[in-house]
Design an enzyme around this catalytic site. Structure first.
Site, PDB file in Angstrom:
ATOM      1  N   GLU A 131      -9.184  63.895  -5.197  1.00  0.00           N
ATOM      2  CA  GLU A 131      -9.557  65.214  -4.663  1.00  0.00           C
ATOM      3  C   GLU A 131      -8.813  66.356  -5.339  1.00  0.00           C
ATOM      4  O   GLU A 131      -9.202  67.515  -5.206  1.00  0.00           O
ATOM      5  CB  GLU A 131      -9.390  65.303  -3.137  1.00  0.00           C
ATOM      6  N   ASP A 172      -4.661  59.722  12.880  1.00  0.00           N
ATOM      7  CA  ASP A 172      -3.679  59.026  12.055  1.00  0.00           C
ATOM      8  C   ASP A 172      -2.273  59.434  12.524  1.00  0.00           C
ATOM      9  O   ASP A 172      -1.684  60.392  12.027  1.00  0.00           O
ATOM     10  CB  ASP A 172      -3.888  59.395  10.584  1.00  0.00           C
ATOM     11  N   GLU A 222      -0.740  68.966   3.512  1.00  0.00           N
ATOM     12  CA  GLU A 222      -1.121  67.550   3.462  1.00  0.00           C
ATOM     13  C   GLU A 222      -2.238  67.471   2.436  1.00  0.00           C
ATOM     14  O   GLU A 222      -3.410  67.589   2.750  1.00  0.00           O
ATOM     15  CB  GLU A 222      -1.573  67.070   4.846  1.00  0.00           C
ATOM     16  N   HIS A 225     -11.942  65.365  10.059  1.00  0.00           N
ATOM     17  CA  HIS A 225     -10.711  65.843  10.703  1.00  0.00           C
ATOM     18  C   HIS A 225     -10.300  64.920  11.845  1.00  0.00           C
ATOM     19  O   HIS A 225      -9.102  64.711  12.080  1.00  0.00           O
ATOM     20  CB  HIS A 225     -10.900  67.275  11.198  1.00  0.00           C
ATOM     21  N   HIS A 234      -4.988  56.531   7.468  1.00  0.00           N
ATOM     22  CA  HIS A 234      -6.399  56.692   7.104  1.00  0.00           C
ATOM     23  C   HIS A 234      -6.608  56.541   5.605  1.00  0.00           C
ATOM     24  O   HIS A 234      -7.743  56.348   5.159  1.00  0.00           O
ATOM     25  CB  HIS A 234      -6.926  58.051   7.589  1.00  0.00           C
TER      26      HIS A 234
END
Length: 350
Positions: free
Chosen positions: A126, A25, A117, A19, A268
Site C-alpha cells: 500500500e 485487532d 498506523e 475499519h 489482521h
C-alpha cells in the site's frame, strides 16, 4: 492512471468493514495505546500529527494522553467519522480533523510527534509509508518523535499445508490434482493467511530494518537480499513466510513492540507467504538458499513486485560459522571449535 489508482486506494478505505477489521485487532490497538500512554510525559501539552487517521482511534489515544492539539489527517470520506468520534469522546476542541492527503496539507505549526498506523501486508504493501516520510520531512520538529520509530521485516522458509498437504486427504478423498491448479494462481501473488509456528523451517532472517526517523522514499524502491537459512527440523520447503514488527519510542520503560510473528497473538495482517511451485523435503541441518526481491511496481507505486529465486546452497557463500550439514561447513565448525577450546584453555592456565 496513477491519479485514478490513488483515488481507488482512498475510496477503498471508505468501506467500514475494513475499519471494523482493524478496530477488532486488539493487538494492534493496544500496542499503540500502551506506547502512547507509557509516554504521557512526551504527549502532555504537545502537538501531534496523525497521518491517515481513519476513524480516529489513535488521535483519541493521543488526546487522552494529554496532547494539546492533534491534527488528524484523513484523505477518505472516513474523516467524517473521525470528527464524530472526536466529539463523542469530548475532544472536539483538541482533535482537528483535516480532510486531505497529507502531502497537500498546510499546518499552522510544526509538530512534536507523528503517529501513524501505516503498515500493510509484508510491511510495505500500500505504500503508505511514503506519506509518513513526506509528513516527517515537512512537519516534524527537530528531535521530534515517531510512533512507531522503527520497523523490521523478517523472512523464513516454511511449509504451506493449505496449498500442499491439505489436498492429499480432504475428508478421506485424495484431491492432489486441485493443489497444482490452485498454486498456479497463488504463485502469481502472495498469500496472506495465518502461518502456524510449526510450519516455520528455520530461524528468521532480517530482510529489512527501517529507522523511521531517517529512511527515505528512494530506499524503499528496491529491497534485494540473499539468505542462507538452515533447517532446524525435518519438513517440506514450500514457501517463504514474511512478517514484521514495529517498535515505539520510550524514555522510561521498555519500548512497546507490535509483532506479527506467527507465535504472537494474531493480527489482521496475519503473515504473508510466497508459495513455491513445488515441494522439497528437507532434513534438519539442510541449507536453504534463496534470493528475495521486493521492488516497487512501475504501474502502481503502492504495490510491490515480490520475487523469490531458489538457489543451489552449494554454490552460494555460507557464513563463517554455518550450522548446515554440508561437509565444508562441518569441517570449518570443527576447526573453529578447536581454536575456541584452545583459547579457553590458555585463558584458564593464565
Amino acid at each position: 492512471m496513477e491519479e485514478m489508482e490513488t483515488n481507488n486506494y482512498f475510496e477503498s478505505y471508505e468501506d467500514l468493514e475494513i475499519h471494523k477489521l482493524m478496530l477488532e485487532d486488539s493487538a494492534r490497538n493496544l500496542a499503540y495505546k500502551d506506547a502512547i500512554f507509557n509516554n504521557k510525559q512526551e504527549f502532555l501539552g504537545k502537538t501531534v500529527l496523525d497521518v491517515g487517521a481513519g476513524t480516529g482511534i489513535l488521535s483519541v489515544f493521543c488526546a487522552q494522553a494529554g496532547a494539546k492539539t492533534v491534527y488528524a489527517v484523513e484523505a477518505s470520506d472516513t474523516y467524517k467519522i473521525a470528527e464524530e468520534v472526536a466529539k463523542e469522546n469530548k475532544f472536539g476542541d483538541v482533535i482537528k480533523v483535516i480532510h486531505s492527503k497529507v502531502e497537500n496539507v498546510t499546518l499552522p505549526e510544526k509538530v512534536d510527534i507523528i503517529v501513524s498506523e501505516w503498515m500493510g501486508f509484508y510491511l510495505l504493501h500500500e505504500g503508505m509509508l511514503d506519506s509518513v516520510i513526506a509528513a516527517r520531512d515537512k512537519f516534524l520538529k527537530v528531535g521530534g518523535l515517531m510512533f512507531p520509530e522503527s520497523a523490521t521485516l523478517f523472512a523464513t522458509p516454511c511449509s504451506v499445508p493449505s496449498m500442499y498437504s491439505f489436498w492429499e486427504d480432504v475428508n478421506g478423498v485424495s484431491m492432489t490434482h486441485v493443489g497444482p491448479k490452485l498454486r498456479a494462481k497463488t504463485c502469481q501473488k502472495p498469500v496472506c493467511e495465518r502461518t502456524h509456528p510449526d510450519c516455520l523451517l528455520s530461524d528468521a532472517d532480517n530482510v529489512l530494518w527501517l529507522d523511521l526517523r531517517e529512511v527515505t522514499m528512494e530506499e524503499l524502491n528496491k529491497i534485494e537480499v540473499r539468505h542462507l537459512a538452515v533447517a532446524n527440523k525435518k519438513g517440506r520447503y514450500e514457501g517463504i513466510c514474511l512478517w514484521f514488527s514495529c517498535t515505539f519510542p520510550s524514555t522510561t520503560v521498555e519500548p512497546v513492540t507490535l509483532s506479527t510473528e506467527p507465535d504472537e497473538p494474531l493480527t489482521h495482517w496475519k503473515q504473508t507467504t510466497i508459495v513455491l511451485p513445488s515441494s522439497l523435503e528437507v532434513e534438519e541441518g539442510s541449507p536453504i538458499a534463496y534470493d528475495l526481491l521486493l521492488k516497487r511496481s512501475d504501474e502502481n507505486a503502492r504495490r510491490y513486485i515480490i520475487e523469490v529465486t531458489m538457489l543451489d546452497p552449494s554454490e552460494v557463500e555460507h557464513p563463517e560459522y554455518c550450522l548446515c550439514h554440508l561437509t565444508k561447513c562441518i569441517l570449518v565448525r570443527a576447526v573453529l571449535d578447536k581454536y575456541e577450546k584452545g583459547d579457553m584453555e590458555c585463558a584458564e592456565n593464565k
